[in-house]
Scaffold this motif. Structure first.
Motif, PDB file in Angstrom:
ATOM      1  N   VAL A 103       0.841  -1.209   0.000  1.00  0.00           N
ATOM      2  CA  VAL A 103       0.000   0.000   0.000  1.00  0.00           C
ATOM      3  C   VAL A 103       0.873   1.255   0.000  1.00  0.00           C
ATOM      4  O   VAL A 103       0.611   2.198  -0.740  1.00  0.00           O
ATOM      5  CB  VAL A 103      -0.973  -0.019   1.206  1.00  0.00           C
ATOM      6  N   LEU A 104       1.899   1.256   0.829  1.00  0.00           N
ATOM      7  CA  LEU A 104       2.801   2.413   0.865  1.00  0.00           C
ATOM      8  C   LEU A 104       3.491   2.640  -0.472  1.00  0.00           C
ATOM      9  O   LEU A 104       3.575   3.775  -0.959  1.00  0.00           O
ATOM     10  CB  LEU A 104       3.847   2.243   1.964  1.00  0.00           C
ATOM     11  N   VAL A 105       3.978   1.571  -1.066  1.00  0.00           N
ATOM     12  CA  VAL A 105       4.662   1.701  -2.358  1.00  0.00           C
ATOM     13  C   VAL A 105       3.697   2.200  -3.421  1.00  0.00           C
ATOM     14  O   VAL A 105       4.036   3.077  -4.223  1.00  0.00           O
ATOM     15  CB  VAL A 105       5.318   0.363  -2.764  1.00  0.00           C
ATOM     16  N   ARG A 106       2.486   1.676  -3.447  1.00  0.00           N
ATOM     17  CA  ARG A 106       1.490   2.151  -4.423  1.00  0.00           C
ATOM     18  C   ARG A 106       1.164   3.623  -4.213  1.00  0.00           C
ATOM     19  O   ARG A 106       1.021   4.383  -5.162  1.00  0.00           O
ATOM     20  CB  ARG A 106       0.197   1.345  -4.303  1.00  0.00           C
ATOM     21  N   TYR A 107       1.027   4.011  -2.955  1.00  0.00           N
ATOM     22  CA  TYR A 107       0.648   5.388  -2.655  1.00  0.00           C
ATOM     23  C   TYR A 107       1.736   6.374  -3.072  1.00  0.00           C
ATOM     24  O   TYR A 107       1.459   7.412  -3.652  1.00  0.00           O
ATOM     25  CB  TYR A 107       0.340   5.532  -1.159  1.00  0.00           C
ATOM     26  N   PHE A 108       2.986   6.048  -2.766  1.00  0.00           N
ATOM     27  CA  PHE A 108       4.065   7.001  -3.014  1.00  0.00           C
ATOM     28  C   PHE A 108       4.683   6.893  -4.405  1.00  0.00           C
ATOM     29  O   PHE A 108       5.252   7.863  -4.896  1.00  0.00           O
ATOM     30  CB  PHE A 108       5.171   6.846  -1.954  1.00  0.00           C
ATOM     31  N   THR A 109       4.571   5.751  -5.071  1.00  0.00           N
ATOM     32  CA  THR A 109       5.242   5.602  -6.369  1.00  0.00           C
ATOM     33  C   THR A 109       4.301   5.290  -7.515  1.00  0.00           C
ATOM     34  O   THR A 109       4.734   5.232  -8.656  1.00  0.00           O
ATOM     35  CB  THR A 109       6.291   4.475  -6.297  1.00  0.00           C
ATOM     36  N   ASN A 110       3.051   5.048  -7.257  1.00  0.00           N
ATOM     37  CA  ASN A 110       2.082   4.697  -8.293  1.00  0.00           C
ATOM     38  C   ASN A 110       2.427   3.362  -8.963  1.00  0.00           C
ATOM     39  O   ASN A 110       2.057   3.117 -10.091  1.00  0.00           O
ATOM     40  CB  ASN A 110       1.945   5.811  -9.325  1.00  0.00           C
ATOM     41  N   ALA A 111       3.174   2.517  -8.304  1.00  0.00           N
ATOM     42  CA  ALA A 111       3.519   1.177  -8.772  1.00  0.00           C
ATOM     43  C   ALA A 111       3.281   0.231  -7.597  1.00  0.00           C
ATOM     44  O   ALA A 111       2.928   0.673  -6.511  1.00  0.00           O
ATOM     45  CB  ALA A 111       4.973   1.126  -9.220  1.00  0.00           C
TER      46      ALA A 111
END
Length: 193
Positions: free
Chosen positions: A49-57
């Motif tokens: 979730v954190l990676v999706r939120y901050f990097t859009n991946a």
């Protein structure tokens, strides 16, 4: 109604059930595995979730590992449920009638669970062997498929042994386990003169 705890004991703690106190292999194994698997699932999901939120991946491997962990979690929890005699059953039939009938049904249920998971273990060994022999890889991240499939026969054997242990303890009728509620018929039978 009297408390199952003696004076001076922590009122927040529950006494171990008869099934739990008579097992040779401690049930803490399944309990700790459940905690560890749940923690790993939570961390993997939170990281994704954190990676999706901050990097859009997103991490590609998280879905594959999460699916494996959910399957492992359900099987480990199933092993604990079998050992504690808390697997799914129709209470109307399992918890009513004389104690001898309840014990017979509990033994029959444990025997059927042992048979089912022994068959699953035997058949899944062939699947693991095929994964190793043909070099199958996982679809998401390409690791050897047997890394995931090897746990099916291992946990199935554990469930089989837990069910055999329950059957050897002559089946714990629901009315024998102080941690479980009993049916009104059994309570009336217990208090009869």
């Amino acid at each position: 109604m009297t408390s199952p705890l003696s004076p001076g004991e922590n009122s927040g703690a529950t006494p171990p059930s008869e099934a739990e106190s008579k097992t040779r292999v401690p049930l803490k194994i399944e309990d700790w595995l459940t905690v560890l698997i749940m923690a790993a699932l939570a961390l993997i999901t939170f990281a994704n979730v954190l990676v999706r939120y901050f990097t859009n991946a997103s991490f590609a491997w998280t879905e594959e590992v999460s699916i494996f962990l959910m399957i492992a979690l359900s099987m480990v929890a199933g092993s604990a449920a079998v050992a504690r005699n808390r697997h799914i059953r129709i209470e109307y039939f399992a918890d009513s009638g004389p104690i001898s009938r309840q014990r017979a049904l509990a033994k029959f249920g444990a025997a059927m669970v042992a048979l089912l998971f022994a068959l699953i273990a035997a058949l899944s060994v062939r699947m693991v062997w095929d994964d190793i022999q043909y070099g199958e890889t996982s679809p998401g991240i390409g690791v050897p498929q047997w890394w995931y499939s090897i746990w099916l026969p291992i946990i199935s054997v554990a469930i089989t042994l837990r069910a055999i242990g329950l059957m050897r303890r002559k089946g714990v009728a629901a009315s024998d386990d102080p941690a479980l509620p009993t049916s009104p018929e059994v309570r009336a039978e217990e208090h009869a003169p």
